[in-house]
Motif scaffolding. Structure first.
Motif, PDB file in Angstrom:
ATOM      1  N   ALA A  15      39.363  33.879  52.795  1.00 21.37           N
ATOM      2  CA  ALA A  15      39.239  32.952  51.671  1.00 21.37           C
ATOM      3  C   ALA A  15      37.778  32.815  51.247  1.00 21.37           C
ATOM      4  O   ALA A  15      37.480  32.685  50.058  1.00 21.37           O
ATOM      5  N   GLY A  16      36.869  32.861  52.207  1.00 25.88           N
ATOM      6  CA  GLY A  16      35.449  32.786  51.883  1.00 25.88           C
ATOM      7  C   GLY A  16      34.973  33.987  51.087  1.00 25.88           C
ATOM      8  O   GLY A  16      34.238  33.852  50.116  1.00 25.88           O
ATOM      9  N   VAL A  17      35.415  35.171  51.482  1.00 27.11           N
ATOM     10  CA  VAL A  17      35.040  36.382  50.751  1.00 27.11           C
ATOM     11  C   VAL A  17      35.634  36.348  49.344  1.00 27.11           C
ATOM     12  O   VAL A  17      34.965  36.691  48.363  1.00 27.11           O
ATOM     13  N   PHE A  18      36.886  35.908  49.241  1.00 29.92           N
ATOM     14  CA  PHE A  18      37.521  35.794  47.925  1.00 29.92           C
ATOM     15  C   PHE A  18      36.768  34.804  47.039  1.00 29.92           C
ATOM     16  O   PHE A  18      36.574  35.040  45.846  1.00 29.92           O
ATOM     17  N   ALA A  19      36.315  33.682  47.625  1.00 25.18           N
ATOM     18  CA  ALA A  19      35.549  32.692  46.860  1.00 25.18           C
ATOM     19  C   ALA A  19      34.219  33.287  46.393  1.00 25.18           C
ATOM     20  O   ALA A  19      33.769  33.003  45.281  1.00 25.18           O
ATOM     21  N   LEU A  20      33.597  34.105  47.221  1.00 28.19           N
ATOM     22  CA  LEU A  20      32.346  34.752  46.812  1.00 28.19           C
ATOM     23  C   LEU A  20      32.570  35.669  45.612  1.00 28.19           C
ATOM     24  O   LEU A  20      31.746  35.716  44.702  1.00 28.19           O
ATOM     25  N   PHE A  21      33.691  36.392  45.607  1.00 27.01           N
ATOM     26  CA  PHE A  21      33.992  37.264  44.475  1.00 27.01           C
ATOM     27  C   PHE A  21      34.251  36.468  43.202  1.00 27.01           C
ATOM     28  O   PHE A  21      34.059  36.980  42.106  1.00 27.01           O
ATOM     29  N   ARG A  22      34.682  35.217  43.352  1.00 25.66           N
ATOM     30  CA  ARG A  22      34.928  34.365  42.188  1.00 25.66           C
ATOM     31  C   ARG A  22      33.695  33.548  41.828  1.00 25.66           C
ATOM     32  O   ARG A  22      33.779  32.583  41.081  1.00 25.66           O
ATOM     33  N   HIS A  23      32.551  33.915  42.397  1.00 29.83           N
ATOM     34  CA  HIS A  23      31.258  33.289  42.115  1.00 29.83           C
ATOM     35  C   HIS A  23      31.191  31.831  42.550  1.00 29.83           C
ATOM     36  O   HIS A  23      30.490  31.033  41.935  1.00 29.83           O
ATOM     37  N   GLN A  24      31.911  31.493  43.594  1.00 30.54           N
ATOM     38  CA  GLN A  24      31.808  30.163  44.197  1.00 30.54           C
ATOM     39  C   GLN A  24      31.044  30.342  45.512  1.00 30.54           C
ATOM     40  O   GLN A  24      31.614  30.325  46.603  1.00 30.54           O
ATOM     41  N   ILE A  25      29.741  30.509  45.370  1.00 34.88           N
ATOM     42  CA  ILE A  25      28.896  30.927  46.486  1.00 34.88           C
ATOM     43  C   ILE A  25      28.916  29.905  47.632  1.00 34.88           C
ATOM     44  O   ILE A  25      29.156  30.261  48.790  1.00 34.88           O
TER      45      ILE A  25
END
Length: 47
Positions: A15-25
């Motif tokens: 989920a963290g990696v997915f959030a990074l891809f969605r620009h939610q650093i």
């Protein structure tokens, strides 16, 4: 119990990696760190 913690850790890091891809650093970093703390070699390994 250890298997459940592994699964939780994998879900959190994923989920963290997915959030990074969605620009939610910030949220992505929090989830990845949480997953590393729960997973193998994290806080659980100490006790």
């Amino acid at each position: 119990m250890e298997l459940i913690l592994w699964i939780i850790a994998v879900v959190l890091v994923g989920a963290g990696v997915f959030a990074l891809f969605r620009h939610q650093i910030l949220w992505g970093i929090v989830l990845i760190v949480g997953g590393l703390l729960v997973g193998p070699g994290g806080v659980n390994a100490i006790s």
